[in-house]
Design an enzyme around this catalytic site. Sequence first.
Site, PDB file in Angstrom:
ATOM      1  CE  LYS A 294       0.480  -8.481  13.471  1.00 45.27           C
ATOM      2  NZ  LYS A 294       0.945  -9.444  12.493  1.00 45.27           N
TER       3      LYS A 294
ATOM      4  CG  ASP B  94      -4.220  -2.361   1.296  1.00 45.64           C
ATOM      5  OD1 ASP B  94      -4.329  -1.315   1.971  1.00 45.64           O
ATOM      6  OD2 ASP B  94      -3.403  -3.256   1.555  1.00 45.64           O
TER       7      ASP B  94
ATOM      8  CG  ASP C 148      -5.447  -4.667   5.235  1.00 44.88           C
ATOM      9  OD1 ASP C 148      -5.373  -5.040   4.056  1.00 44.88           O
ATOM     10  OD2 ASP C 148      -4.443  -4.405   5.919  1.00 44.88           O
TER      11      ASP C 148
HETATM   12  P1  GTP Z   1       1.827  -7.291   1.111  1.00 42.08           P
HETATM   13  O1  GTP Z   1       3.100  -7.515   0.347  1.00 42.08           O
HETATM   14  O2  GTP Z   1       0.858  -8.397   0.900  1.00 42.08           O
HETATM   15  O3  GTP Z   1       2.040  -6.974   2.566  1.00 42.08           O
HETATM   16  O4  GTP Z   1       1.046  -6.018   0.484  1.00 42.08           O
HETATM   17  P2  GTP Z   1       1.569  -4.520   0.211  1.00 42.08           P
HETATM   18  O5  GTP Z   1       2.845  -4.565  -0.541  1.00 42.08           O
HETATM   19  O6  GTP Z   1       0.442  -3.804  -0.460  1.00 42.08           O
HETATM   20  O7  GTP Z   1       1.841  -3.912   1.653  1.00 42.08           O
HETATM   21  P3  GTP Z   1       0.809  -3.280   2.684  1.00 42.08           P
HETATM   22  O8  GTP Z   1      -0.482  -4.019   2.622  1.00 42.08           O
HETATM   23  O9  GTP Z   1       1.477  -3.171   3.995  1.00 42.08           O
HETATM   24  O10 GTP Z   1       0.640  -1.818   2.095  1.00 42.08           O
HETATM   25  C1  GTP Z   1      -0.352  -0.931   2.532  1.00 42.08           C
HETATM   26  C2  GTP Z   1      -0.596   0.078   1.408  1.00 42.08           C
HETATM   27  O11 GTP Z   1       0.585   0.824   1.160  1.00 42.08           O
HETATM   28  C3  GTP Z   1      -0.972  -0.580   0.091  1.00 42.08           C
HETATM   29  O12 GTP Z   1      -1.964   0.203  -0.530  1.00 42.08           O
HETATM   30  C4  GTP Z   1       0.313  -0.571  -0.700  1.00 42.08           C
HETATM   31  O13 GTP Z   1       0.100  -0.460  -2.104  1.00 42.08           O
HETATM   32  C5  GTP Z   1       1.010   0.659  -0.173  1.00 42.08           C
HETATM   33  N1  GTP Z   1       2.478   0.489  -0.151  1.00 42.08           N
HETATM   34  C6  GTP Z   1       3.171  -0.471   0.490  1.00 42.08           C
HETATM   35  N2  GTP Z   1       4.490  -0.309   0.293  1.00 42.08           N
HETATM   36  C7  GTP Z   1       4.628   0.785  -0.508  1.00 42.08           C
HETATM   37  C8  GTP Z   1       5.746   1.458  -1.074  1.00 42.08           C
HETATM   38  O14 GTP Z   1       6.907   1.073  -0.897  1.00 42.08           O
HETATM   39  N3  GTP Z   1       5.483   2.566  -1.837  1.00 42.08           N
HETATM   40  C9  GTP Z   1       4.220   3.012  -2.081  1.00 42.08           C
HETATM   41  N4  GTP Z   1       4.038   4.092  -2.851  1.00 42.08           N
HETATM   42  N5  GTP Z   1       3.132   2.385  -1.573  1.00 42.08           N
HETATM   43  C10 GTP Z   1       3.335   1.292  -0.794  1.00 42.08           C
END
Ligand code: GTP
Length: 364
Positions: A169, A118, A227
């Site tokens: 943070k 993302d 982000d």
């Molecule tokens: P929020 O629930 O809004 O925090 O978003 P998110 O679930 O995408 O979490 P975050 O923004 O912290 O994740 C950063 C990146 O890692 C994103 O591209 C997510 O798709 C990916 N990501 C987060 N958690 C996982 C996971 O458990 N497994 C995998 N494969 N990717 C993950």
Amino acid sequence: MAPDQQHDPGSVQALILVGGKGTRLRPLTLSAPKPMLPTAGVPFLTHLISRIREAGITDIVLGTSYRAEVFAEYYGDGADLGVNLTYVTEEEALGTGGGIRNVYDALTADTVLVFNGDVLGGTDIREVLDTHRTSGAEVTLHLVRVGDPRAFGCVPTDADGRVSAFLEKTQDPPTNQINAGTYVFNRDVIGEIPAGRPVSVEREVFPKLLAEGRHIQGHVDAAYWRDMGTPEDFVRGSADLVRGIAPSPSLNGTCGESLVKAGAHVASDAVLVGGTVVGSEAQIGPRARLDGAVIFDGAIIEAGAVVERSIVGFGARVGRGALIRDTVIGDQAHIGARCELLRGARVWPGVQIPENGIRFSTDV
Ligand code: GTP
């Protein structure tokens, strides 16, 4: 490794983590995973894959979990984008570190570039790889300098560019460098991450490596970076892509104040500014004004409505004279004529708000 192989991007594999639930972007992420949301006319992930391809890396693994099937249905083997895509799916989400560990058996290259799925960025990926190779680090982190680091954990480096700490943070950060969500790993290090349980790469893997005195290098720059995890950032990032402020090889340099997809219908006196995107089969009525708006496919904006810095989901409708500002409207929702939705409002999919149903002022 022979010197002539050192800069061969073909010896590098990429892993994109796309398994998150994207809760901060609900309700849009109830139907589509965050990296598949349309951004400047294509799924966000297409921009990232194109950047990786542009750096000469074609072997890409997607680490999926939430709504895993959506990625394979859309991209298949990746041939349309000139890459070779494979998928590794977590039945139970394993977090960012667990997601990296979970693809270990699918990795064939010694050097693995890992991307959060993302992040919209303009960094030269090859330079990050060069930093990794010339420093001899086991892991290299892309760090970006931001204006206000207080909203992020920050990552200081020493005089040689080695990461010296991961800080939570704080109101008084010692540096404006933050983790940009792009990493280079030596494959062996990935094998050391605990398997079969959730692990956070930021909170567990990196601090543990540092505590062990291992070499983590920082690659610092001030390139474009965002982000896309919140509605505010999603809207800004999409507009920046449309206006060419954020680079994307998949837009072929076409940029301007707005982007209208084929099959959309826009009234001749509608005003589209601020990096607005209108999806295919969407309809924009007479005198409507869209400023920094993201209108998904099939949505309808009726006459005289104003949509600012907001996302209107698939097939949703905004009635005549409505005002939509800093708002997310879920798929198929109907906003009645002259409603006002402001300041972070979120309308769930399919909800119908009657004419004048919600207002922030009394002059109906
Ligand atoms: P929020 O629930 O809004 O925090 O978003 P998110 O679930 O995408 O979490 P975050 O923004 O912290 O994740 C950063 C990146 O890692 C994103 O591209 C997510 O798709 C990916 N990501 C987060 N958690 C996982 C996971 O458990 N497994 C995998 N494969 N990717 C993950």
